[in-house]
Design a protein around this motif. Structure first.
Motif, PDB file in Angstrom:
ATOM      1  N   ALA A 129       8.313  16.572   9.667  1.00  0.00           N
ATOM      2  CA  ALA A 129       7.304  15.776  10.381  1.00  0.00           C
ATOM      3  C   ALA A 129       7.858  15.224  11.681  1.00  0.00           C
ATOM      4  N   HIS A 130       6.974  14.873  12.572  1.00  0.00           N
ATOM      5  CA  HIS A 130       7.265  14.087  13.767  1.00  0.00           C
ATOM      6  C   HIS A 130       8.310  14.729  14.679  1.00  0.00           C
ATOM      7  N   VAL A 131       7.869  15.062  15.858  1.00  0.00           N
ATOM      8  CA  VAL A 131       8.739  15.702  16.853  1.00  0.00           C
ATOM      9  C   VAL A 131       8.893  14.772  18.041  1.00  0.00           C
ATOM     10  N   GLU A 157       0.814  -1.224   0.000  1.00  0.00           N
ATOM     11  CA  GLU A 157       0.000   0.000   0.000  1.00  0.00           C
ATOM     12  C   GLU A 157       0.842   1.266   0.000  1.00  0.00           C
ATOM     13  N   ARG A 158       2.009   1.184   0.590  1.00  0.00           N
ATOM     14  CA  ARG A 158       2.845   2.372   0.718  1.00  0.00           C
ATOM     15  C   ARG A 158       3.750   2.596  -0.497  1.00  0.00           C
ATOM     16  N   LEU A 159       3.770   1.621  -1.406  1.00  0.00           N
ATOM     17  CA  LEU A 159       4.640   1.733  -2.576  1.00  0.00           C
ATOM     18  C   LEU A 159       3.775   2.015  -3.801  1.00  0.00           C
ATOM     19  N   THR A 183       1.382  -6.810   9.434  1.00  0.00           N
ATOM     20  CA  THR A 183       1.189  -6.489  10.859  1.00  0.00           C
ATOM     21  C   THR A 183       0.890  -5.007  11.023  1.00  0.00           C
ATOM     22  N   ARG A 184       0.036  -4.678  11.976  1.00  0.00           N
ATOM     23  CA  ARG A 184      -0.306  -3.284  12.289  1.00  0.00           C
ATOM     24  C   ARG A 184       0.710  -2.694  13.245  1.00  0.00           C
ATOM     25  N   ASN A 185       0.742  -3.227  14.464  1.00  0.00           N
ATOM     26  CA  ASN A 185       1.685  -2.692  15.440  1.00  0.00           C
ATOM     27  C   ASN A 185       1.828  -3.667  16.603  1.00  0.00           C
ATOM     28  N   SER A 207       7.700  -4.642  11.691  1.00  0.00           N
ATOM     29  CA  SER A 207       7.718  -4.205  10.291  1.00  0.00           C
ATOM     30  C   SER A 207       6.340  -4.466   9.700  1.00  0.00           C
ATOM     31  N   ARG A 208       6.042  -3.766   8.618  1.00  0.00           N
ATOM     32  CA  ARG A 208       4.714  -3.949   8.010  1.00  0.00           C
ATOM     33  C   ARG A 208       4.494  -5.395   7.606  1.00  0.00           C
ATOM     34  N   ASP A 209       5.583  -6.103   7.206  1.00  0.00           N
ATOM     35  CA  ASP A 209       5.335  -7.493   6.829  1.00  0.00           C
ATOM     36  C   ASP A 209       5.577  -8.489   7.960  1.00  0.00           C
ATOM     37  N   THR A 255       3.782  12.316  24.635  1.00  0.00           N
ATOM     38  CA  THR A 255       4.248  11.422  23.573  1.00  0.00           C
ATOM     39  C   THR A 255       3.249  10.292  23.351  1.00  0.00           C
ATOM     40  N   SER A 256       3.443   9.553  22.248  1.00  0.00           N
ATOM     41  CA  SER A 256       2.537   8.436  21.961  1.00  0.00           C
ATOM     42  C   SER A 256       2.886   7.265  22.882  1.00  0.00           C
ATOM     43  N   HIS A 257       1.898   6.415  23.137  1.00  0.00           N
ATOM     44  CA  HIS A 257       2.145   5.337  24.108  1.00  0.00           C
ATOM     45  C   HIS A 257       2.180   3.972  23.455  1.00  0.00           C
ATOM     46  N   ALA A 299     -13.538   5.914  13.750  1.00  0.00           N
ATOM     47  CA  ALA A 299     -13.350   5.329  12.424  1.00  0.00           C
ATOM     48  C   ALA A 299     -12.795   6.438  11.559  1.00  0.00           C
ATOM     49  N   ARG A 300     -11.880   6.102  10.655  1.00  0.00           N
ATOM     50  CA  ARG A 300     -11.246   7.154   9.851  1.00  0.00           C
ATOM     51  C   ARG A 300     -12.270   7.886   8.975  1.00  0.00           C
ATOM     52  N   ASP A 301     -13.315   7.151   8.502  1.00  0.00           N
ATOM     53  CA  ASP A 301     -14.258   7.819   7.613  1.00  0.00           C
ATOM     54  C   ASP A 301     -15.460   8.378   8.369  1.00  0.00           C
ATOM     55  N   LEU A 360       9.684  -0.613   8.672  1.00  0.00           N
ATOM     56  CA  LEU A 360       9.129  -0.582  10.034  1.00  0.00           C
ATOM     57  C   LEU A 360       7.947   0.377  10.032  1.00  0.00           C
ATOM     58  N   HIS A 361       6.985   0.083  10.879  1.00  0.00           N
ATOM     59  CA  HIS A 361       5.845   1.020  11.008  1.00  0.00           C
ATOM     60  C   HIS A 361       5.380   1.044  12.467  1.00  0.00           C
ATOM     61  N   GLY A 362       4.892   2.207  12.892  1.00  0.00           N
ATOM     62  CA  GLY A 362       4.417   2.367  14.274  1.00  0.00           C
ATOM     63  C   GLY A 362       5.591   2.643  15.187  1.00  0.00           C
ATOM     64  N   GLY A 363       5.282   3.085  16.385  1.00  0.00           N
ATOM     65  CA  GLY A 363       6.361   3.394  17.326  1.00  0.00           C
ATOM     66  C   GLY A 363       6.999   2.126  17.849  1.00  0.00           C
ATOM     67  N   PRO A 364       8.355   2.080  17.879  1.00  0.00           N
ATOM     68  CA  PRO A 364       8.984   0.956  18.574  1.00  0.00           C
ATOM     69  C   PRO A 364       8.570   0.999  20.047  1.00  0.00           C
ATOM     70  N   LYS A 365       8.571  -0.135  20.703  1.00  0.00           N
ATOM     71  CA  LYS A 365       8.139  -0.192  22.099  1.00  0.00           C
ATOM     72  C   LYS A 365       9.304  -0.643  22.968  1.00  0.00           C
ATOM     73  N   PHE A 366       9.373  -0.123  24.202  1.00  0.00           N
ATOM     74  CA  PHE A 366      10.525  -0.397  25.062  1.00  0.00           C
ATOM     75  C   PHE A 366      10.153  -1.348  26.201  1.00  0.00           C
TER      76      PHE A 366
HETATM   77 FE1  DHE Z   1       1.162   5.104  10.820  1.00  0.00          FE
HETATM   78  C1  DHE Z   1       1.971   5.004  14.141  1.00  0.00           C
HETATM   79  C2  DHE Z   1      -1.841   3.705  11.548  1.00  0.00           C
HETATM   80  C3  DHE Z   1       0.232   5.446   7.574  1.00  0.00           C
HETATM   81  C4  DHE Z   1       4.240   6.349  10.066  1.00  0.00           C
HETATM   82  N1  DHE Z   1       0.230   4.527  12.512  1.00  0.00           N
HETATM   83  C5  DHE Z   1       0.770   4.515  13.783  1.00  0.00           C
HETATM   84  C6  DHE Z   1      -0.156   3.887  14.689  1.00  0.00           C
HETATM   85  C7  DHE Z   1      -1.243   3.502  13.959  1.00  0.00           C
HETATM   86  C8  DHE Z   1      -0.991   3.907  12.595  1.00  0.00           C
HETATM   87  C9  DHE Z   1      -2.489   2.780  14.453  1.00  0.00           C
HETATM   88  C10 DHE Z   1       0.074   3.696  16.172  1.00  0.00           C
HETATM   89  C11 DHE Z   1       0.767   2.380  16.356  1.00  0.00           C
HETATM   90  C12 DHE Z   1       1.921   2.399  17.316  1.00  0.00           C
HETATM   91  O1  DHE Z   1       2.711   3.328  17.310  1.00  0.00           O
HETATM   92  O2  DHE Z   1       2.081   1.414  18.040  1.00  0.00           O
HETATM   93  N2  DHE Z   1      -0.526   4.710   9.750  1.00  0.00           N
HETATM   94  C13 DHE Z   1      -1.651   4.174  10.266  1.00  0.00           C
HETATM   95  C14 DHE Z   1      -2.667   4.096   9.250  1.00  0.00           C
HETATM   96  O3  DHE Z   1      -3.810   3.593   9.396  1.00  0.00           O
HETATM   97  C15 DHE Z   1      -2.143   4.763   8.038  1.00  0.00           C
HETATM   98  C16 DHE Z   1      -2.883   6.080   7.816  1.00  0.00           C
HETATM   99  C17 DHE Z   1      -2.343   3.934   6.768  1.00  0.00           C
HETATM  100  C18 DHE Z   1      -1.508   2.678   6.718  1.00  0.00           C
HETATM  101  O4  DHE Z   1      -1.066   2.337   5.651  1.00  0.00           O
HETATM  102  O5  DHE Z   1      -1.276   2.028   7.719  1.00  0.00           O
HETATM  103  C19 DHE Z   1      -0.702   4.988   8.450  1.00  0.00           C
HETATM  104  N3  DHE Z   1       2.088   5.761   9.118  1.00  0.00           N
HETATM  105  C20 DHE Z   1       1.522   5.814   7.902  1.00  0.00           C
HETATM  106  C21 DHE Z   1       2.434   6.343   6.926  1.00  0.00           C
HETATM  107  O6  DHE Z   1       2.217   6.495   5.690  1.00  0.00           O
HETATM  108  C22 DHE Z   1       3.658   6.755   7.626  1.00  0.00           C
HETATM  109  C23 DHE Z   1       3.728   8.266   7.598  1.00  0.00           C
HETATM  110  C24 DHE Z   1       4.933   6.221   6.983  1.00  0.00           C
HETATM  111  C25 DHE Z   1       5.191   4.752   7.197  1.00  0.00           C
HETATM  112  O7  DHE Z   1       6.197   4.464   7.796  1.00  0.00           O
HETATM  113  O8  DHE Z   1       4.365   3.931   6.786  1.00  0.00           O
HETATM  114  C26 DHE Z   1       3.346   6.251   9.043  1.00  0.00           C
HETATM  115  N4  DHE Z   1       2.785   5.608  11.903  1.00  0.00           N
HETATM  116  C27 DHE Z   1       3.963   6.099  11.400  1.00  0.00           C
HETATM  117  C28 DHE Z   1       4.890   6.332  12.492  1.00  0.00           C
HETATM  118  C29 DHE Z   1       4.220   5.978  13.671  1.00  0.00           C
HETATM  119  C30 DHE Z   1       2.910   5.500  13.265  1.00  0.00           C
HETATM  120  C31 DHE Z   1       6.305   6.897  12.363  1.00  0.00           C
HETATM  121  C32 DHE Z   1       4.731   6.071  15.106  1.00  0.00           C
HETATM  122  C33 DHE Z   1       4.344   7.407  15.653  1.00  0.00           C
HETATM  123  C34 DHE Z   1       4.792   7.642  17.060  1.00  0.00           C
HETATM  124  O9  DHE Z   1       5.372   8.678  17.300  1.00  0.00           O
HETATM  125  O10 DHE Z   1       4.561   6.811  17.935  1.00  0.00           O
END
Ligand code: DHE
Length: 495
Positions: free
Chosen positions: A436-438, A53-55, A206-208, A181-183, A493-495, A313-315, A164-170
């Motif tokens: 982005a992101h502070v 989805e991201r590519l 994977t989501r997170n 990671s997303r996969d 900060t995010s949790h 819900a996002r929509d 990788l996606h989502g915040g790393p957790k400690f």
């Molecule tokens: Fe994220 C966190 C969902 C797209 C980068 N993103 C999160 C979290 C959720 C979420 C539920 C919290 C999880 C956590 O941290 O444990 N993100 C979604 C989506 O639903 C969305 C809009 C679409 C998708 O494809 O998943 C989405 N996210 C993105 C991106 O396109 C970003 C900008 C680039 C990428 O890496 O994919 C992105 N998301 C991030 C980042 C965090 C994040 C860097 C952690 C933020 C934080 O500070 O904790």
């Protein structure tokens, strides 16, 4: 005439069949060894629509043609024609005919113990304050950097899994960091010894992840397959797979999972079923408590006491506040601009706790009173934001314009005064480049902003004077995470 049409039909079918054979052969010859014969991934990521989805397609064409230096993937423009590459791109964006299986056996087989659990020294290899380190994720070439948060000097840079996606957790003591990671790859990294100690593939998409407050368990939430996966935090070995099926028997993706330490539980929202699940992590059998909700939840957030969950819900145009004790909805919340609740933060405003969230579709930050659940203000920002951050010791909350389609807003950070709810300043770390992101240092004195570009940077500001004090080159730095702020669950900060 009929006969003619019949022959044309047969000819078209044969051409299609030949094209299909050819793309399948090209996939087998050039892609399968890294991405798996079944497209479920191997050394390279899974090649499924959910994972891609991201590519964007033009980028996929470029990657197949030219390769990807960061991942050491070779380019195939010398072996495949332009049409063959386009056909491969169509092929990898096609859903699989049968939903892939990733269950107990696959998870156990994927498990890698790089280092026996508990075998490495308990003292950091470096002299920097281990609680004021930042983990910086650089998505440009899939690396992470451990950064000294006092000197703002990198200590160590290492490769991560792809995307990788989502915040790393400690872990609660801040020694270990867990990435997803997303996969589906979950990695555990020992910050003291600068080593990845264990990895496992918990899902295909994977989501997170969340790490329990007692540091013993990791929970991964998946889009594909529809499951929650419980892992032992010490070595990432599998505890259990919980299929995410609603009371009505409908199977669902998982929107997000978080840990709620004051409640001793994990909380998960389901994306396709109107339920939130609470799973106490102290109980050996991890029972699931189902809470029915009014609408699907794409993302959610807790109030500081963790009694309420705020989800949306996002929509939808309305969010909902759920009392996690009674399992009842206590309020409907006005959240019209597609909130990114995972990025929400809280602070005290005129004696009331408020939450603030950016909105992915509108250039406003919504500020909601968490006692009345009324909107206190919609603060106009430069562009629709994605991330938001503050710290107990700073008067400002920062957000970006990352979700804006307009480059003139994507380079701007809006700094909001938490006392007046007015915009205090707009900063452009590098004009024309996406900002982005502070994240703040543990004392809240400095704010680190990402310039989200391949030739990007971390730009470090004095959080009081808002003056730049340093710039570090980085490869598309996405999130950065301060160990102390994370393990103390700072309100900013995010949790
Ligand atoms: Fe994220 C966190 C969902 C797209 C980068 N993103 C999160 C979290 C959720 C979420 C539920 C919290 C999880 C956590 O941290 O444990 N993100 C979604 C989506 O639903 C969305 C809009 C679409 C998708 O494809 O998943 C989405 N996210 C993105 C991106 O396109 C970003 C900008 C680039 C990428 O890496 O994919 C992105 N998301 C991030 C980042 C965090 C994040 C860097 C952690 C933020 C934080 O500070 O904790």
């Amino acid at each position: 005439m009929r006969r003619f049409l019949f022959f044309v039909g047969v000819a078209v079918l044969s051409i299609n069949a030949l094209a299909e054979q050819s793309v399948q052969k090209n996939y087998t010859d050039y892609c399968a060894s890294c991405h798996g014969a079944d497209r479920l991934g191997g050394a390279g990521p899974a090649l499924l629509p959910e994972n891609l989805e991201r590519l964007r397609r033009p980028e996929a064409v470029k990657t197949i043609s030219e390769g990807r230096i960061a991942s050491q993937m070779a380019g195939f423009a010398d072996k495949l024609g332009k049409d063959e590459i386009l056909a491969l791109v169509d092929f990898i964006y096609r859903p699989l005919p049968v939903a892939p299986v990733w269950g107990t056996d696959e998870i156990i087989t994927s498990h890698i113990r790089h280092v026996p659990a508990g075998s490495l020294p308990d003292k950091p290899l470096f002299s920097a304050d281990p609680l004021n380190l930042f983990v910086v994720v650089e998505v440009g070439d899939h690396h992470a950097t451990i950064l000294d948060g006092d000197k703002f000097e990198p200590i160590y840079r290492f490769p991560t899994r792809f995307a990788l996606h989502g915040g790393p957790k400690f872990s609660p003591d801040g020694r270990y960091v867990f990435f997803a990671s997303r996969d589906g790859w979950i990695s555990k990294f020992d910050i003291y010894n600068l080593k990845t100690v264990a990895e496992v593939r918990a899902g295909i998409n994977t989501r997170n992840i969340a790490v329990s407050g007692d540091g013993k368990t990791v929970l991964a939430g998946n889009y594909l397959p529809h499951s929650l996966v419980l892992l032992n935090a010490d070595d990432l070995s599998l505890i259990r797979v919980i299929p995410t099926v609603g009371l009505d028997g409908k199977s669902s993706r998982v929107s997000a999972v978080y840990q709620a330490e004051p409640r001793g539980s994990f909380v998960a929202a389901l994306k396709d079923v109107k339920e939130v699940w609470e799973i106490p992590y102290g109980a050996t059998d991890f029972p699931v408590r189902r809470i029915a909700v009014d609408d699907y939840l794409d993302d959610f957030f807790f109030d500081p006491s963790y009694r309420h969950l705020i989800g949306a819900a996002r929509d939808g145009r309305k969010g909902q506040a759920i009392d996690l004790d009674s399992g009842r909805k206590v309020a409907q919340i006005d959240l019209p601009g597609m909130p990114h609740l995972g990025s929400g933060i809280t602070w005290e405003y005129q004696g009331h706790p408020v939450m603030a969230t950016p909105n992915l579709k509108e250039p406003v930050v919504s500020v909601i009173d968490m006692t009345t659940w009324q909107t206190v203000k919609q603060i106009k920002t430069i562009g629709p934001g994605f991330f938001m951050r503050s710290h107990e010791n700073t008067p400002y909350a920062w957000t970006d314009g990352f979700s804006s389609g307009d480059p003139a807003s994507r380079d701007a950070m809006t700094v909001i005064d938490k006392g007046t709810l007015e915009v205090a300043r707009v900063l452009r770390p590098i004009p024309g480049k996406t900002a982005a992101h502070v994240e703040f240092t543990r004392d809240g004195k400095y704010a680190l902003v990402s310039v989200w570009e391949k030739d990007g940077a971390l730009v470090i500001y004095d959080a009081a004077t808002l003056r730049e004090i340093k710039r570090l080159p980085m490869n598309k730095p996405s999130g950065k995470y301060n160990v102390f702020n994370k393990i103390t669950r700072s309100a900013g900060t995010s949790h």
